[in-house]
Structure formats: structure tokens, C-alpha cells
Scaffold this motif. Structure first.
Motif, PDB file in Angstrom:
ATOM      1  N   TYR A  21      -0.177   6.745  -3.187  1.00 16.13           N
ATOM      2  CA  TYR A  21       0.174   5.325  -3.206  1.00 16.13           C
ATOM      3  C   TYR A  21      -1.038   4.429  -2.978  1.00 16.13           C
ATOM      4  O   TYR A  21      -1.076   3.304  -3.466  1.00 16.13           O
ATOM      5  N   VAL A  22      -2.068   4.925  -2.288  1.00 17.92           N
ATOM      6  CA  VAL A  22      -3.314   4.160  -2.167  1.00 17.92           C
ATOM      7  C   VAL A  22      -3.905   3.935  -3.556  1.00 17.92           C
ATOM      8  O   VAL A  22      -4.372   2.836  -3.865  1.00 17.92           O
ATOM      9  N   LEU A  23      -3.858   4.948  -4.407  1.00 18.73           N
ATOM     10  CA  LEU A  23      -4.364   4.806  -5.772  1.00 18.73           C
ATOM     11  C   LEU A  23      -3.566   3.763  -6.543  1.00 18.73           C
ATOM     12  O   LEU A  23      -4.128   2.927  -7.248  1.00 18.73           O
ATOM     13  N   HIS A  24      -2.250   3.777  -6.388  1.00 17.83           N
ATOM     14  CA  HIS A  24      -1.422   2.754  -7.038  1.00 17.83           C
ATOM     15  C   HIS A  24      -1.803   1.352  -6.565  1.00 17.83           C
ATOM     16  O   HIS A  24      -1.953   0.435  -7.373  1.00 17.83           O
ATOM     17  N   MET A  25      -1.956   1.193  -5.258  1.00 17.11           N
ATOM     18  CA  MET A  25      -2.321  -0.118  -4.719  1.00 17.11           C
ATOM     19  C   MET A  25      -3.716  -0.525  -5.208  1.00 17.11           C
ATOM     20  O   MET A  25      -3.954  -1.682  -5.562  1.00 17.11           O
ATOM     21  N   ALA A  26      -4.630   0.436  -5.263  1.00 22.45           N
ATOM     22  CA  ALA A  26      -5.997   0.149  -5.706  1.00 22.45           C
ATOM     23  C   ALA A  26      -6.001  -0.411  -7.126  1.00 22.45           C
ATOM     24  O   ALA A  26      -6.680  -1.404  -7.412  1.00 22.45           O
ATOM     25  N   LEU A  27      -5.240   0.215  -8.006  1.00 17.09           N
ATOM     26  CA  LEU A  27      -5.224  -0.232  -9.397  1.00 17.09           C
ATOM     27  C   LEU A  27      -4.526  -1.583  -9.573  1.00 17.09           C
ATOM     28  O   LEU A  27      -4.681  -2.227 -10.605  1.00 17.09           O
ATOM     29  N   GLN A  28      -3.807  -1.999  -8.552  1.00 21.69           N
ATOM     30  CA  GLN A  28      -3.187  -3.323  -8.584  1.00 21.69           C
ATOM     31  C   GLN A  28      -4.027  -4.348  -7.820  1.00 21.69           C
ATOM     32  O   GLN A  28      -3.650  -5.517  -7.724  1.00 21.69           O
ATOM     33  N   GLY A  29      -5.136  -3.913  -7.236  1.00 18.71           N
ATOM     34  CA  GLY A  29      -5.997  -4.813  -6.474  1.00 18.71           C
ATOM     35  C   GLY A  29      -5.390  -5.240  -5.152  1.00 18.71           C
ATOM     36  O   GLY A  29      -5.749  -6.274  -4.595  1.00 18.71           O
ATOM     37  N   ARG A  30      -4.512  -4.409  -4.617  1.00 18.89           N
ATOM     38  CA  ARG A  30      -3.808  -4.730  -3.374  1.00 18.89           C
ATOM     39  C   ARG A  30      -4.345  -3.885  -2.222  1.00 18.89           C
ATOM     40  O   ARG A  30      -4.847  -2.790  -2.442  1.00 18.89           O
ATOM     41  N   PRO A  31      -4.196  -4.373  -0.981  1.00 22.82           N
ATOM     42  CA  PRO A  31      -4.580  -3.548   0.173  1.00 22.82           C
ATOM     43  C   PRO A  31      -3.773  -2.251   0.173  1.00 22.82           C
ATOM     44  O   PRO A  31      -2.601  -2.237  -0.214  1.00 22.82           O
ATOM     45  N   TRP A  32      -4.387  -1.177   0.632  1.00 20.54           N
ATOM     46  CA  TRP A  32      -3.714   0.127   0.610  1.00 20.54           C
ATOM     47  C   TRP A  32      -2.416   0.128   1.406  1.00 20.54           C
ATOM     48  O   TRP A  32      -1.469   0.815   1.064  1.00 20.54           O
ATOM     49  N   ASN A  33      -2.360  -0.656   2.474  1.00 21.97           N
ATOM     50  CA  ASN A  33      -1.178  -0.642   3.343  1.00 21.97           C
ATOM     51  C   ASN A  33      -0.148  -1.692   2.949  1.00 21.97           C
ATOM     52  O   ASN A  33       0.757  -1.984   3.712  1.00 21.97           O
ATOM     53  N   ASP A  34      -0.264  -2.227   1.754  1.00 25.84           N
ATOM     54  CA  ASP A  34       0.668  -3.230   1.256  1.00 25.84           C
ATOM     55  C   ASP A  34       1.941  -2.597   0.684  1.00 25.84           C
ATOM     56  O   ASP A  34       2.892  -3.294   0.379  1.00 25.84           O
ATOM     57  N   CYS A  35       1.955  -1.312   0.549  1.00 24.97           N
ATOM     58  CA  CYS A  35       3.092  -0.592  -0.040  1.00 24.97           C
ATOM     59  C   CYS A  35       4.155  -0.378   1.033  1.00 24.97           C
ATOM     60  O   CYS A  35       3.932   0.327   2.010  1.00 24.97           O
ATOM     61  N   LYS A  36       5.312  -0.997   0.825  1.00 25.24           N
ATOM     62  CA  LYS A  36       6.371  -0.931   1.839  1.00 25.24           C
ATOM     63  C   LYS A  36       7.749  -0.916   1.184  1.00 25.24           C
ATOM     64  O   LYS A  36       7.891  -1.213   0.006  1.00 25.24           O
ATOM     65  N   GLY A  37       8.747  -0.597   1.981  1.00 26.78           N
ATOM     66  CA  GLY A  37      10.146  -0.732   1.586  1.00 26.78           C
ATOM     67  C   GLY A  37      10.520   0.000   0.315  1.00 26.78           C
ATOM     68  O   GLY A  37      10.160   1.157   0.108  1.00 26.78           O
ATOM     69  N   ALA A  38      11.260  -0.706  -0.537  1.00 32.60           N
ATOM     70  CA  ALA A  38      11.781  -0.110  -1.765  1.00 32.60           C
ATOM     71  C   ALA A  38      10.659   0.364  -2.689  1.00 32.60           C
ATOM     72  O   ALA A  38      10.787   1.393  -3.356  1.00 32.60           O
ATOM     73  N   GLU A  39       9.554  -0.372  -2.718  1.00 32.57           N
ATOM     74  CA  GLU A  39       8.432   0.028  -3.564  1.00 32.57           C
ATOM     75  C   GLU A  39       7.878   1.377  -3.098  1.00 32.57           C
ATOM     76  O   GLU A  39       7.612   2.261  -3.916  1.00 32.57           O
ATOM     77  N   LYS A  40       7.732   1.551  -1.800  1.00 33.28           N
ATOM     78  CA  LYS A  40       7.211   2.803  -1.259  1.00 33.28           C
ATOM     79  C   LYS A  40       8.197   3.948  -1.511  1.00 33.28           C
ATOM     80  O   LYS A  40       7.790   5.062  -1.855  1.00 33.28           O
ATOM     81  N   THR A  41       9.473   3.669  -1.380  1.00 37.94           N
ATOM     82  CA  THR A  41      10.502   4.677  -1.641  1.00 37.94           C
ATOM     83  C   THR A  41      10.450   5.118  -3.101  1.00 37.94           C
ATOM     84  O   THR A  41      10.526   6.309  -3.404  1.00 37.94           O
ATOM     85  N   ALA A  42      10.304   4.154  -4.008  1.00 37.82           N
ATOM     86  CA  ALA A  42      10.232   4.479  -5.438  1.00 37.82           C
ATOM     87  C   ALA A  42       8.972   5.291  -5.748  1.00 37.82           C
ATOM     88  O   ALA A  42       9.020   6.255  -6.520  1.00 37.82           O
ATOM     89  N   LEU A  43       7.851   4.919  -5.127  1.00 36.77           N
ATOM     90  CA  LEU A  43       6.619   5.687  -5.343  1.00 36.77           C
ATOM     91  C   LEU A  43       6.740   7.096  -4.783  1.00 36.77           C
ATOM     92  O   LEU A  43       6.200   8.044  -5.346  1.00 36.77           O
ATOM     93  N   ARG A  44       7.467   7.233  -3.674  1.00 40.08           N
ATOM     94  CA  ARG A  44       7.670   8.576  -3.088  1.00 40.08           C
ATOM     95  C   ARG A  44       8.416   9.468  -4.074  1.00 40.08           C
ATOM     96  O   ARG A  44       8.072  10.641  -4.262  1.00 40.08           O
TER      97      ARG A  44
END
Length: 122
Positions: free
Chosen positions: A67-90
Motif C-alpha cells: 500500500y505504500v507503493l500505491h500511495m507513492a504513485l498517487q503522490g500521497r503520504p504512505w500513512n494516508d491509506c485508511k478505512g475502506a480504501e485500506k480494506t480494498a487494497l488488502r
């Protein structure tokens, strides 16, 4: 500059994967082992294909790295992945990992745990 020339930056320096937020030397080394040596190539592949290539060349699968890689490619902080988005990435990570069965990462102990019904270790 006297008696010399100014060194020109190499394309690799300008387009290094480490130019992307959240990608440091360790992840860059894993990417290089998978043949991903530029930010342009990484962006073109996308996170799923890139992470799959990394796993296929020996990177131990880990959800946080995914998920850090996903956040990186979106230009977002690595710890920005939360909630439903994190569940979907899992769920996507689990599917990716299952599709890349790798004996190096599938120990006899994990197979035994699966046989007795405790599921795979994450």
C-alpha cells in the motif's frame, strides 16, 4: 569551469524511482532487481504489476510495502491509506499474493497451518 566540462545529469538520475515520494533505497533496490529502474517505467506499470514483479524476483510480500507503493504513485503520504480504501487494497494484495504462489515464501510450516485450517500467516 576551468579545463573541464560540467557533468550532465544522466536520464536515470532525473527519472530514478526514488524521485517518487515514499520510495527509498531499499524499495528501489527491490524494484531494480525486478527490472524497474525508472519512475517512468514504474508509473507505466502501476502498483499491482510492479509489486508482482518485485515478489517474483524475491521481495518478501508485505501488505505495508504494497500500500505504500500505491500511495507513492498517487503522490500521497504512505500513512494516508485508511478505512475502506485500506480494506480494498488488502483484498487486492491478498489476491495478488495468492496468484503468485512462490515456494520461497510458502514454507512447510505455513502449508501445515493451512492444512489444519488456521489460514495463512500475514
Amino acid at each position: 569551469m576551468r579545463g573541464g566540462t560540467i557533468p550532465m545529469p544522466q536520464p536515470e538520475d532525473d527519472d530514478s524511482v526514488t524521485m517518487i515520494r515514499n520510495i527509498g533505497p531499499a524499495m528501489a533496490a527491490d524494484m531494480a532487481r525486478a527490472g524497474i529502474t525508472s519512475a517512468t517505467a514504474l508509473r507505466a506499470m502501476g502498483a499491482d504489476a510492479a509489486y508482482g514483479a518485485m515478489i517474483a524476483t524475491g521481495t518478501r510480500p508485505h501488505f505495508i510495502g504494497y500500500y505504500v507503493l500505491h500511495m507513492a504513485l498517487q503522490g500521497r503520504p504512505w500513512n494516508d491509506c485508511k478505512g475502506a480504501e485500506k480494506t480494498a487494497l488488502r483484498a487486492r494484495f491478498d489476491t495478488l499474493k495468492a496468484g503468485l504462489a512462490d515456494p520461497l515464501h510458502d514454507s512447510a510450516f505455513e502449508r501445515l497451518l493451512n492444512e489444519i485450517g488456521t489460514g495463512q500467516r500475514r
